[in-house]
Design a protein around this motif. Structure first.
Motif, PDB file in Angstrom:
ATOM      1  N   ILE A  90     -43.903 -18.596  22.578  1.00 22.94           N
ATOM      2  CA  ILE A  90     -43.993 -19.587  21.580  1.00 22.94           C
ATOM      3  C   ILE A  90     -44.200 -19.007  20.384  1.00 22.94           C
ATOM      4  O   ILE A  90     -43.683 -19.445  19.456  1.00 22.94           O
ATOM      5  CB  ILE A  90     -45.219 -20.631  22.114  1.00 22.94           C
ATOM      6  N   ILE A  91     -45.306 -17.997  20.383  1.00 21.89           N
ATOM      7  CA  ILE A  91     -45.453 -17.401  19.003  1.00 21.89           C
ATOM      8  C   ILE A  91     -44.205 -16.671  18.371  1.00 21.89           C
ATOM      9  O   ILE A  91     -43.730 -16.642  17.246  1.00 21.89           O
ATOM     10  CB  ILE A  91     -46.662 -16.214  19.236  1.00 21.89           C
ATOM     11  N   SER A  92     -43.458 -15.903  19.346  1.00 19.49           N
ATOM     12  CA  SER A  92     -42.002 -15.166  19.108  1.00 19.49           C
ATOM     13  C   SER A  92     -41.108 -16.260  18.469  1.00 19.49           C
ATOM     14  O   SER A  92     -40.430 -15.984  17.482  1.00 19.49           O
ATOM     15  CB  SER A  92     -41.586 -14.433  20.321  1.00 19.49           C
ATOM     16  N   LEU A  93     -41.027 -17.517  19.031  1.00 15.89           N
ATOM     17  CA  LEU A  93     -40.128 -18.715  18.701  1.00 15.89           C
ATOM     18  C   LEU A  93     -40.508 -19.099  17.472  1.00 15.89           C
ATOM     19  O   LEU A  93     -39.635 -18.986  16.522  1.00 15.89           O
ATOM     20  CB  LEU A  93     -40.184 -19.617  19.540  1.00 15.89           C
ATOM     21  N   TRP A  94     -41.812 -19.136  16.913  1.00 14.48           N
ATOM     22  CA  TRP A  94     -42.251 -19.381  15.610  1.00 14.48           C
ATOM     23  C   TRP A  94     -41.934 -18.637  14.647  1.00 14.48           C
ATOM     24  O   TRP A  94     -41.281 -18.757  13.587  1.00 14.48           O
ATOM     25  CB  TRP A  94     -43.945 -19.892  15.628  1.00 14.48           C
ATOM     26  N   ILE A  95     -42.045 -17.260  15.045  1.00 15.61           N
ATOM     27  CA  ILE A  95     -41.711 -16.147  14.156  1.00 15.61           C
ATOM     28  C   ILE A  95     -40.488 -15.970  13.831  1.00 15.61           C
ATOM     29  O   ILE A  95     -39.888 -16.004  12.632  1.00 15.61           O
ATOM     30  CB  ILE A  95     -42.481 -14.640  14.562  1.00 15.61           C
ATOM     31  N   ILE A  96     -39.601 -15.937  14.782  1.00 13.57           N
ATOM     32  CA  ILE A  96     -38.213 -15.865  14.542  1.00 13.57           C
ATOM     33  C   ILE A  96     -37.398 -17.058  14.015  1.00 13.57           C
ATOM     34  O   ILE A  96     -36.504 -16.876  13.064  1.00 13.57           O
ATOM     35  CB  ILE A  96     -37.482 -15.716  16.127  1.00 13.57           C
ATOM     36  N   LYS A  97     -37.908 -18.391  14.402  1.00 16.41           N
ATOM     37  CA  LYS A  97     -37.601 -19.501  13.583  1.00 16.41           C
ATOM     38  C   LYS A  97     -37.721 -19.583  12.127  1.00 16.41           C
ATOM     39  O   LYS A  97     -36.897 -19.896  11.443  1.00 16.41           O
ATOM     40  CB  LYS A  97     -37.868 -20.843  14.551  1.00 16.41           C
TER      41      LYS A  97
END
Length: 231
Positions: free
Chosen positions: A51-58
């Motif tokens: 979830i954190i990775s998704l937020w960073i990439i998005k």
């Protein structure tokens, strides 16, 4: 436009395809199984980290907001009502699938998860952790975010209506295959429910009902197991 499509594909590889492939490879090659506490920590660490990775990439790579996933018109009351309706649909499918598909497809029982469920009867901490952050964050929020991210990313590759339908099918197939460890029955039935979730998101663009219904569907099943499974 082409540059953004390339970035979208890269994001899909990093957030969805590579993690799913690694997860499937690990499950196929590990033989020792998971202890109960590992089944608590794994969804929290893997799901929470994703979830954190998704937020960073998005946010920083794609320059998009996670609010895009809940951009449709709605409010908390409507979201709750839709969540209840979706949960009902999932359970209807559950019983229809049991009557029709269980005889022709293979189901692999998850003895590790069953062991955790039985331990939860005796350990209030495990019970609180599973029905709290594990269920709502590590399972429901994580899986629905990934589903919607995959779906919307595929939609961005083409505005064609045919492609939008194809993207729903592709997303659902990938979601089903991610549950390979549950056998062909799990793959197919989860893919079917994913189609329902994707169609709902296509029409309403609301993530929250999907998260709530996912948590309710899984939580009710586990709760019933805890109550009815023989001592």
């Amino acid at each position: 436009m082409q540059h953004q499509k390339v970035k979208t594909l890269v994001a899909l590889l990093l957030i969805v395809l590579i993690p799913f492939a690694l997860m499937l490879w690990y499950r196929a090659h590990e033989s020792g199984g998971f202890a109960s506490m590992e089944l608590i920590l794994y969804p929290l660490l893997f799901g929470g980290g994703s979830i954190i990775s998704l937020w960073i990439i998005k946010n920083y790579f794609l320059k998009e907001s996670l609010k895009d996933f809940n951009s449709g018109k709605g409010n908390i009351v409507k979201d709750l009502l839709w969540a209840i309706a979706l949960t009902g649909i999932y359970f209807i499918l559950f019983y229809v699938e049991r009557m029709t598909l269980s005889e022709i497809l293979t189901f692999r029982s998850n003895n590790e998860l069953l062991g955790l469920m039985l331990e939860m009867r005796e350990n209030p901490l495990l019970l609180i952790l599973w029905f709290g952050p594990v269920l709502w964050i590590g399972i429901a929020l994580y899986e629905e975010l990934i589903r919607v991210f995959l779906l919307t990313s595929l939609w961005r590759l083409s505005p064609s209506k045919i492609w939008m339908v194809a993207a729903i099918l592709i997303t659902s197939i990938i979601t089903g295959l991610a549950h390979w460890s549950q056998g062909s029955y799990g793959i197919v039935t989860i893919a079917i429910k994913s189609i329902v979730a994707c169609v709902f998101f296509y029409k309403y663009r609301r993530l929250l009902p999907l998260v709530i219904s996912h948590a309710l569907y899984d939580g009710i099943q586990v709760g019933m197991l805890l109550i009815t499974y023989p001592q």
